[in-house]
Every structure is written in structure tokens, then in C-alpha cells.
Scaffold this motif. Structure first.
Motif, PDB file in Angstrom:
ATOM      1  N   TYR A  41       0.856  -1.197   0.000  1.00  0.00           N
ATOM      2  CA  TYR A  41       0.000   0.000   0.000  1.00  0.00           C
ATOM      3  C   TYR A  41       0.883   1.234   0.000  1.00  0.00           C
ATOM      4  O   TYR A  41       1.825   1.330   0.791  1.00  0.00           O
ATOM      5  N   GLN A  42       0.615   2.146  -0.914  1.00  0.00           N
ATOM      6  CA  GLN A  42       1.188   3.485  -0.890  1.00  0.00           C
ATOM      7  C   GLN A  42       0.185   4.397  -1.587  1.00  0.00           C
ATOM      8  O   GLN A  42       0.068   4.380  -2.805  1.00  0.00           O
ATOM      9  N   SER A  43      -0.569   5.147  -0.801  1.00  0.00           N
ATOM     10  CA  SER A  43      -1.676   5.988  -1.255  1.00  0.00           C
ATOM     11  C   SER A  43      -2.884   5.152  -1.688  1.00  0.00           C
ATOM     12  O   SER A  43      -4.013   5.514  -1.423  1.00  0.00           O
ATOM     13  N   VAL A  44      -2.634   4.064  -2.392  1.00  0.00           N
ATOM     14  CA  VAL A  44      -3.694   3.140  -2.807  1.00  0.00           C
ATOM     15  C   VAL A  44      -3.196   1.710  -2.595  1.00  0.00           C
ATOM     16  O   VAL A  44      -1.992   1.469  -2.558  1.00  0.00           O
ATOM     17  N   PRO A  45      -4.114   0.742  -2.458  1.00  0.00           N
ATOM     18  CA  PRO A  45      -3.683  -0.652  -2.301  1.00  0.00           C
ATOM     19  C   PRO A  45      -3.208  -1.252  -3.623  1.00  0.00           C
ATOM     20  O   PRO A  45      -3.793  -0.993  -4.670  1.00  0.00           O
ATOM     21  N   TYR A  46      -2.135  -2.015  -3.538  1.00  0.00           N
ATOM     22  CA  TYR A  46      -1.622  -2.763  -4.681  1.00  0.00           C
ATOM     23  C   TYR A  46      -1.727  -4.240  -4.326  1.00  0.00           C
ATOM     24  O   TYR A  46      -0.979  -4.729  -3.475  1.00  0.00           O
ATOM     25  N   LEU A  47      -2.659  -4.931  -4.945  1.00  0.00           N
ATOM     26  CA  LEU A  47      -2.877  -6.344  -4.653  1.00  0.00           C
ATOM     27  C   LEU A  47      -1.891  -7.184  -5.440  1.00  0.00           C
ATOM     28  O   LEU A  47      -1.505  -6.825  -6.555  1.00  0.00           O
ATOM     29  N   THR A  48      -1.486  -8.310  -4.866  1.00  0.00           N
ATOM     30  CA  THR A  48      -0.516  -9.159  -5.542  1.00  0.00           C
ATOM     31  C   THR A  48      -1.101  -9.731  -6.830  1.00  0.00           C
ATOM     32  O   THR A  48      -2.293 -10.052  -6.895  1.00  0.00           O
ATOM     33  N   THR A  49      -0.264  -9.840  -7.846  1.00  0.00           N
ATOM     34  CA  THR A  49      -0.715 -10.351  -9.144  1.00  0.00           C
ATOM     35  C   THR A  49      -0.119 -11.728  -9.433  1.00  0.00           C
ATOM     36  O   THR A  49      -0.332 -12.283 -10.511  1.00  0.00           O
TER      37      THR A  49
END
Length: 93
Positions: A41-49
Motif C-alpha cells: 500500500y502506498q496511497s492506494v492498495p496494490y494487490l498481488t498479481t
């Protein structure tokens, strides 16, 4: 097994929450395999791909309230392991 599980993580910071705040969740299997990042997460969530948690992790936290929690959908016994939450809010360490 089979139900959504929440992984709780809370934090406090002496610095105001900013866009520099980052959250990383890592996972290491019980069988002492490689540690892997499963959420960022940095400003928005980044889900694993990639990996075993692809399409099964959701962001349920709220950084304004000091909550960095995630949820895992449809857990199975082979998901057992160590989950670690790391929160950085520069300049607070």
C-alpha cells in the motif's frame, strides 16, 4: 478453512499520515520457504498479481484510523504460515 479471514494490523505514528506512508504484508510458509510480499500500500492498495494469494487478498484497512488490516478469501490449510505487517510513515520510523 473456506471463510474469509481478517489479518489485523494497527499502528500509531508521531508524524502526520502522508502519501509517503507504505504498508507491506509478507508471508512465509510453515515449511520455511521463501518470504514473499503479498500486499503493498502506498496511497492506494496494490494487490498481488502472482503467487498463491493472487485474487484472494483484499484491503480492509483505513490508514487515517491507524488500521493496516487485510482479508484473505477462501483460506486453505496450505496457507498456514507467518504473516507480517510492516508500516512506514517517514520521517517516523
Amino acid at each position: 478453512v473456506g471463510e474469509q479471514v481478517s489479518l489485523k494490523c494497527s499502528f500509531k505514528s508521531s508524524s502526520p499520515i502522508s502519501e509517503s506512508l507504505t504498508i507491506d504484508w509478507t508471508y512465509r510458509p510453515v515449511t520455511s520457504g521463501q518470504m514473499e510480499t503479498i500486499f503493498h500500500y502506498q496511497s492506494v492498495p496494490y494487490l498481488t498479481t502472482v503467487g498463491k494469494f493472487k485474487d484472494r487478498i483484499s484491503w480492509v484497512g483505513n490508514v487515517a484510523k491507524g488500521d493496516a488490516s487485510i482479508a484473505i478469501q477462501s483460506p486453505v490449510m496450505t496457507d498456514n504460515g507467518t504473516f507480517m505487517c510492516s508500516v512506514r510513515n517517514p520521517p517516523d520510523v
